[in-house]
Every structure is written in C-alpha cells, then in structure tokens.
Design a protein around this motif. Structure first.
Motif, PDB file in Angstrom:
ATOM      1  N   ASP A  47       5.785 -11.927  -2.159  1.00 60.38           N
ATOM      2  CA  ASP A  47       6.563 -10.834  -2.431  1.00 60.38           C
ATOM      3  C   ASP A  47       5.899  -9.971  -3.171  1.00 60.38           C
ATOM      4  O   ASP A  47       5.291 -10.405  -4.264  1.00 60.38           O
ATOM      5  N   GLN A 104       2.037   1.319  -2.788  1.00 61.91           N
ATOM      6  CA  GLN A 104       1.796   1.552  -1.265  1.00 61.91           C
ATOM      7  C   GLN A 104       0.326   1.902  -1.179  1.00 61.91           C
ATOM      8  O   GLN A 104      -0.617   1.490  -0.227  1.00 61.91           O
ATOM      9  N   CYS A 164      -1.754  -1.239  -1.415  1.00 61.19           N
ATOM     10  CA  CYS A 164      -1.568  -2.098  -0.120  1.00 61.19           C
ATOM     11  C   CYS A 164      -2.385  -1.270   1.164  1.00 61.19           C
ATOM     12  O   CYS A 164      -3.221  -2.118   1.888  1.00 61.19           O
ATOM     13  N   ASP A 202      -5.426  -3.102   3.165  1.00 64.50           N
ATOM     14  CA  ASP A 202      -5.521  -3.100   4.453  1.00 64.50           C
ATOM     15  C   ASP A 202      -6.883  -2.910   5.130  1.00 64.50           C
ATOM     16  O   ASP A 202      -7.002  -3.383   6.108  1.00 64.50           O
ATOM     17  N   GLY A 208       0.285  -6.348  10.879  1.00 67.85           N
ATOM     18  CA  GLY A 208       1.021  -5.603   9.955  1.00 67.85           C
ATOM     19  C   GLY A 208       0.160  -5.359   8.683  1.00 67.85           C
ATOM     20  O   GLY A 208      -0.885  -5.272   8.733  1.00 67.85           O
ATOM     21  N   SER A 209       0.922  -4.797   7.570  1.00 61.36           N
ATOM     22  CA  SER A 209       0.533  -4.332   6.465  1.00 61.36           C
ATOM     23  C   SER A 209       0.916  -4.966   5.374  1.00 61.36           C
ATOM     24  O   SER A 209       1.934  -5.630   5.298  1.00 61.36           O
ATOM     25  N   ASP A 230       4.248  -4.566   4.086  1.00 58.52           N
ATOM     26  CA  ASP A 230       5.711  -5.234   4.461  1.00 58.52           C
ATOM     27  C   ASP A 230       5.989  -6.249   3.480  1.00 58.52           C
ATOM     28  O   ASP A 230       7.060  -6.739   3.610  1.00 58.52           O
ATOM     29  N   GLN A 231       5.173  -6.554   2.461  1.00 50.93           N
ATOM     30  CA  GLN A 231       5.618  -7.745   1.567  1.00 50.93           C
ATOM     31  C   GLN A 231       6.376  -7.079   0.356  1.00 50.93           C
ATOM     32  O   GLN A 231       6.651  -7.670  -0.450  1.00 50.93           O
ATOM     33  N   ARG A 273       9.160  -5.700  -2.249  1.00 48.12           N
ATOM     34  CA  ARG A 273      10.454  -5.981  -2.393  1.00 48.12           C
ATOM     35  C   ARG A 273      10.765  -5.325  -3.616  1.00 48.12           C
ATOM     36  O   ARG A 273      10.449  -5.504  -4.621  1.00 48.12           O
TER      37      ARG A 273
END
Length: 347
Positions: free
Chosen positions: A208, A259, A262, A266, A274-275, A278-279, A281
């Motif tokens: 996460d 973001q 991430c 990616d 996915g990306s 998505d982790q 939290r």
C-alpha cells in the motif's frame, strides 16, 4: 577553503559535501552516524584527499572543541539535525537535545574558536533550517524572511529554537552567522522513511502507498542538488546576519505528488495490468499536519542570483530512476529502527 560540515552523512549534508569537494574545497564531515546517516552517501568523494570524516556528536561539547582546534575551519555549515516530523511526535526528546542543545554546543565551540583566532573577518557560520518554523499557510501567500515564526510540531519548534540561538550568537557575540530556511528537499540518497522514497519503494514492492488524510496538504519541493548549490552560494556571498529562504517554486499537493510518482513508475517499470496508483490508500492524518508550505525565494534570487534549475517533474524523474538503480543502497536502510512502520500516532 576548509569547511566543517555537520551532518554530512545525511541527505542534504552529503549533497553539500559532494558538491563542495567537487569544487575543490577541503571538507571535514562531522557526523554522529545516527539511524538516518549513511556513509555511502559520500562514497563518490570518500577517497578524495580533500575529504575527511570526524565521528562526533554535536551533543558532546568537549569533542566539538577538539575538532575546531584540530581542523581549524574557515567556515561551518551546520546541517546536523533530527528532521522527521513523525518521529518528533513519538519521541521529542532527541529533537530537543540534538537540534537545540547540539546547536548551542556548536555555536559556543565556533565562537570560542573564532575569538581565539582573533575574530577573522573571513570566518562564516551557516545555520541551515526549514520553512516549517513559519507554521502553516492558507491557500494564498508564501513565506518570506520576515514571516513570523509559528512552529506546530516538536520538530519545527526545535528548529525554530535553533534559529533563534543562531541569531542571538550573532547579535550578542558578533559571530558571523548566516541562516537559511528551505522547502521540502528530495532527490538521490533520501532516507527511506521520507514521503517520496516511501512512495517509490512501497509501489515497486507491491505494498500500500499511504497518503495522510485526504492528500490535500501542499508542499514546495526543492531538488537537493539545487539546495546544495544555494547553500554554498549563501556561504560565500551572503550578507552576514541575514537569512535567505530557499524554495523550489514547485508546489504540489501530497496526492498530486504521489500520483505523479506512480505515473513515472508506470512508464519506467510497468505492471502487468493496472497502475501503481491503484495501491494508494488514505490513512489517518498526522496530528497537527500543516496545510501548506510555500517559499518566496525573491531575496536569494535578487541578491545572489540563485534560482532552482530543476522542476519537480524533472527531479522526480531523476529520483525515481535513482532508486530503481540503487537497491543496494536503500535495501539495508529499510531494516533500521522504525523504518517502514507508521510513526507519529503516539498522542
């Protein structure tokens, strides 16, 4: 020039050490090698005849006095500090003894050394601090050198105290002090418990990615090598008794920053589907979490000609790639006390 750099095995301090040695300065790195220090941070210059190391804690006044007598520095760059806000919430004692008492010890040692050498006009003491001493901004405005102090955490309160000591030693004793306050640093060799390394390393490990609160807290991000360049410029050209705010002029909310990291991952190390985003939290916010920091660097730009050379997008790209390429550096550090565990909830 012979420089005494405190905390030179840490993140920002090591960037200063590497840059100063590359420019031909003789550097003595004084560091206690506490949990966040890493001698590998200065590996690129460790074999240089211009570099040497002193394993000394700034909380030890006798050891500091010996270092000044042996080294005979032309200038001091004081970066040694406890700096992790979450750790300061759980255990403020180390922040008081290191950031306040340690700075007092160093100022005293520098003053006695300076006086014993006849108060040379060329001596300098640069105290390196943070924008967090100014407190929290609303949606508008920026910190300037005249912004009133309003620290909100044990960490920022301890740094504010050290700033006041540095100014007092200049005003009362005439010690040639300069002071800087910087925005959030990032880049290579950033210790793995800080936000940007946490995001990168949790992402690639499939864990996460924690974001405090709703991720709306805003920070101004300064690439660490830009900061090192600014510090050496202030040391050489800054006006004695003056403070200089050093900012990256790169504001991002925490969520925007995460973001963006991430998205870089990616592209550089794509998942099968996915990306990495998505982790993400959202987790319980830090107590007393300041809403926004932003620095107006007009003084250092207009007086000394400095401006940041690296945008946050460029810097994040470089930083992500550095962590992907340097697992041998960060992997052992993840085993140190408290790293990877949520801190700052002990209230």
């Amino acid at each position: 020039m012979k420089l005494l750099v405190t905390g030179g095995a840490g993140f920002i301090g090591s960037a200063v050490v590497r840059l100063a040695v590359s420019r031909g300065a003789q550097v003595v790195n004084l560091d206690a090698l506490t949990y966040a220090a890493c001698p590998d941070n200065v590996a690129p210059v460790a074999d240089s005849p211009l570099y040497s190391f002193a394993h000394v804690d700034i909380r030890d006044p006798e050891a500091l006095a010996r270092v000044f007598e042996e080294v005979e520095p032309d200038a001091v760059l004081h970066l040694a500090a406890e700096s992790h806000v979450d750790r300061s919430i759980d255990g403020p004692g180390d922040f008081i003894t290191t950031n306040i008492v340690g700075t007092f010890n160093l100022l005293n040692a520098a003053r006695h050394y300076w006086v014993s050498r006849g108060r040379p006009d060329t001596f300098r003491f640069l105290h390196v601090s943070t924008d967090e001493v100014f407190g929290s901004l609303g949606k508008e405005g920026k910190f300037t050198e005249t912004t009133p102090y309003d620290p909100r955490s044990p960490y920022s309160a301890s740094k504010a105290s050290s700033d006041h000591l540095a100014r007092a030693w200049h005003e009362t004793y005439g010690l040639p002090v300069l002071l800087t306050n910087c925005s959030n640093n990032y880049g290579p060799y950033h210790f793995p418990e800080k936000l940007i390394p946490v995001v990168i390393l949790n992402a690639i490990a499939g864990h996460d990615i924690p974001v405090y609160g709703d991720g709306s807290n805003v920070r101004d991000w300064l690439y660490v090598e830009d900061h090192a360049r600014a510090l050496l410029l202030v040391l050489s050209n800054g006006q004695i008794g003056r403070s200089y705010n050093i900012g990256g002029v790169n504001e991002r909310s925490n969520l925007e920053l995460v973001q963006e990291i991430c998205a870089i991952l990616d592209a550089k190390r794509p998942l099968g589907s996915g990306s990495y985003a998505d982790q993400i939290r959202f987790v319980t916010d830090r107590p007393g979490h300041d809403a926004r920091y932003a620095i107006d660097p007009a003084r250092i730009r207009e007086e000394l000609g400095w401006s940041p050379s690296v945008t946050v997008s460029e810097g994040l790209e470089r930083t992500v790639q550095w962590y992907l390429d340097n697992e041998a550096w960060w992997r052992p550090l993840q085993q140190r006390h408290g790293v990877g565990r949520r801190l700052g909830t002990n209230v």
